[in-house]
Scaffold this motif. Structure first.
Motif, PDB file in Angstrom:
ATOM      1  N   GLU A 126       8.837 -30.009 -19.772  1.00  7.53           N
ATOM      2  CA  GLU A 126       8.929 -31.470 -19.620  1.00  7.53           C
ATOM      3  C   GLU A 126       9.042 -32.216 -18.312  1.00  7.53           C
ATOM      4  OE1 GLU A 126      13.075 -30.379 -20.398  1.00  7.53           O
ATOM      5  OE2 GLU A 126      10.875 -30.068 -21.078  1.00  7.53           O
ATOM      6  N   LEU A 127       9.325 -31.353 -17.209  1.00  5.73           N
ATOM      7  CA  LEU A 127       9.660 -31.594 -15.412  1.00  5.73           C
ATOM      8  C   LEU A 127       8.836 -31.152 -15.465  1.00  5.73           C
ATOM      9  CD1 LEU A 127      12.923 -29.833 -14.694  1.00  5.73           C
ATOM     10  CD2 LEU A 127      12.561 -32.019 -15.512  1.00  5.73           C
ATOM     11  N   ALA A 128       7.687 -30.042 -15.949  1.00  4.18           N
ATOM     12  CA  ALA A 128       6.797 -29.664 -14.934  1.00  4.18           C
ATOM     13  C   ALA A 128       5.349 -30.803 -15.232  1.00  4.18           C
ATOM     14  CB  ALA A 128       5.718 -28.310 -15.472  1.00  4.18           C
ATOM     15  N   VAL A 129       4.999 -31.461 -16.562  1.00  3.40           N
ATOM     16  CA  VAL A 129       4.421 -32.854 -16.764  1.00  3.40           C
ATOM     17  C   VAL A 129       4.397 -34.050 -16.447  1.00  3.40           C
ATOM     18  CG1 VAL A 129       3.838 -33.936 -18.519  1.00  3.40           C
ATOM     19  CG2 VAL A 129       4.158 -31.625 -19.474  1.00  3.40           C
ATOM     20  N   ALA A 130       6.102 -34.373 -15.885  1.00  2.00           N
ATOM     21  CA  ALA A 130       6.100 -35.595 -14.939  1.00  2.00           C
ATOM     22  C   ALA A 130       5.772 -35.451 -13.510  1.00  2.00           C
ATOM     23  CB  ALA A 130       7.925 -35.453 -15.109  1.00  2.00           C
ATOM     24  N   VAL A 131       5.183 -34.260 -13.437  1.00  2.09           N
ATOM     25  CA  VAL A 131       5.106 -33.377 -11.873  1.00  2.09           C
ATOM     26  C   VAL A 131       3.944 -34.078 -11.812  1.00  2.09           C
ATOM     27  CG1 VAL A 131       5.212 -31.874  -9.995  1.00  2.09           C
ATOM     28  CG2 VAL A 131       7.579 -32.197 -11.786  1.00  2.09           C
ATOM     29  N   ARG A 132       3.142 -32.596 -12.485  1.00  2.00           N
ATOM     30  CA  ARG A 132       2.082 -33.268 -13.108  1.00  2.00           C
ATOM     31  C   ARG A 132       1.107 -34.506 -12.820  1.00  2.00           C
ATOM     32  NH1 ARG A 132       1.607 -29.502 -16.268  1.00  2.00           N
ATOM     33  NH2 ARG A 132       1.689 -26.939 -15.631  1.00  2.00           N
ATOM     34  N   GLU A 133       1.744 -35.502 -13.506  1.00  2.00           N
ATOM     35  CA  GLU A 133       1.726 -37.156 -13.830  1.00  2.00           C
ATOM     36  C   GLU A 133       1.526 -37.256 -12.723  1.00  2.00           C
ATOM     37  OE1 GLU A 133      -0.247 -38.389 -16.170  1.00  2.00           O
ATOM     38  OE2 GLU A 133      -0.479 -36.938 -16.779  1.00  2.00           O
TER      39      GLU A 133
ATOM     40  N   TYR B 140      11.715 -40.441 -16.792  1.00  2.00           N
ATOM     41  CA  TYR B 140      10.259 -40.178 -15.972  1.00  2.00           C
ATOM     42  C   TYR B 140      11.203 -40.152 -15.167  1.00  2.00           C
ATOM     43  CZ  TYR B 140       6.133 -40.405 -13.592  1.00  2.00           C
ATOM     44  OH  TYR B 140       4.792 -40.549 -13.066  1.00  2.00           O
ATOM     45  N   TYR B 141      12.038 -40.978 -14.542  1.00  2.00           N
ATOM     46  CA  TYR B 141      11.874 -40.834 -12.911  1.00  2.00           C
ATOM     47  C   TYR B 141      13.910 -39.653 -12.696  1.00  2.00           C
ATOM     48  CZ  TYR B 141       9.701 -44.192 -10.767  1.00  2.00           C
ATOM     49  OH  TYR B 141       8.048 -45.266 -10.043  1.00  2.00           O
ATOM     50  N   GLN B 142      14.142 -39.722 -13.539  1.00  2.00           N
ATOM     51  CA  GLN B 142      15.002 -38.623 -13.795  1.00  2.00           C
ATOM     52  C   GLN B 142      14.626 -37.369 -14.107  1.00  2.00           C
ATOM     53  OE1 GLN B 142      18.487 -38.626 -13.831  1.00  2.00           O
ATOM     54  NE2 GLN B 142      18.373 -36.677 -13.245  1.00  2.00           N
ATOM     55  N   ARG B 143      13.500 -37.271 -14.552  1.00  2.00           N
ATOM     56  CA  ARG B 143      12.790 -35.574 -14.867  1.00  2.00           C
ATOM     57  C   ARG B 143      12.206 -35.254 -13.578  1.00  2.00           C
ATOM     58  NH1 ARG B 143       9.558 -35.945 -20.677  1.00  2.00           N
ATOM     59  NH2 ARG B 143      11.610 -35.761 -21.736  1.00  2.00           N
ATOM     60  N   LEU B 144      11.913 -36.183 -12.720  1.00  2.00           N
ATOM     61  CA  LEU B 144      10.914 -36.001 -11.644  1.00  2.00           C
ATOM     62  C   LEU B 144      12.290 -35.791 -10.327  1.00  2.00           C
ATOM     63  CD1 LEU B 144       8.562 -38.914 -10.340  1.00  2.00           C
ATOM     64  CD2 LEU B 144       8.030 -36.319 -10.932  1.00  2.00           C
ATOM     65  N   HIS B 145      13.197 -36.196 -10.873  1.00  2.00           N
ATOM     66  CA  HIS B 145      14.809 -35.955  -9.658  1.00  2.00           C
ATOM     67  C   HIS B 145      15.035 -34.221  -9.870  1.00  2.00           C
ATOM     68  CE1 HIS B 145      18.013 -35.325  -7.155  1.00  2.00           C
ATOM     69  NE2 HIS B 145      18.718 -35.507  -8.635  1.00  2.00           N
TER      70      HIS B 145
END
Length: 118
Positions: free
Chosen positions: A68-75, A98-103
């Protein structure tokens, strides 16, 4: 978000995942190596991130981040054509998540890059 990781990820996406550069390689590492006849040129296209670091980030995103973190980063960094609302919907979470995953991804990437430097 971790500011220096944010900058590195922007440059990583531009170097390895951008079709907006106008070069024959189109941002693809293999295509860039073919275009340069296998000669690795550091800092291609005026980048501030060394290709080694981009390769490390690519490996971390593809192999070491939770899915889920990799998907958020790629998106967030590689999908230039979608609106923020579309990116959030693709990730299947709220804007806050979404922003928590990016962090969380930034913290994980910083940690893994720190271990490699040591």
């Amino acid at each position: 978000m971790v500011k220096y990781i944010d900058e590195m990820l922007k440059l990583w996406a531009q170097e390895l995942h951008s079709d907006h550069e106008g070069t024959g390689g189109g941002g693809n590492m293999i295509a860039m190596l073919m275009e340069c006849k296998g000669e690795l040129i550091r800092g291609t296209r005026g980048s501030r991130v060394l290709l080694d670091e981009s390769a490390d980030i690519e490996l971390i995103v593809n192999k070491h981040l939770a899915p889920e973190l990799a998907v958020a980063v790629r998106e967030h960094y590689c999908n230039y054509d979608s609106l923020l609302s579309q990116k959030v919907m693709y990730c299947g979470c709220s804007l806050k998540t979404y922003y928590q995953r990016l962090h969380d991804a930034h913290v994980c990437i910083a940690s893994l890059l720190g271990r490699r430097a040591a």
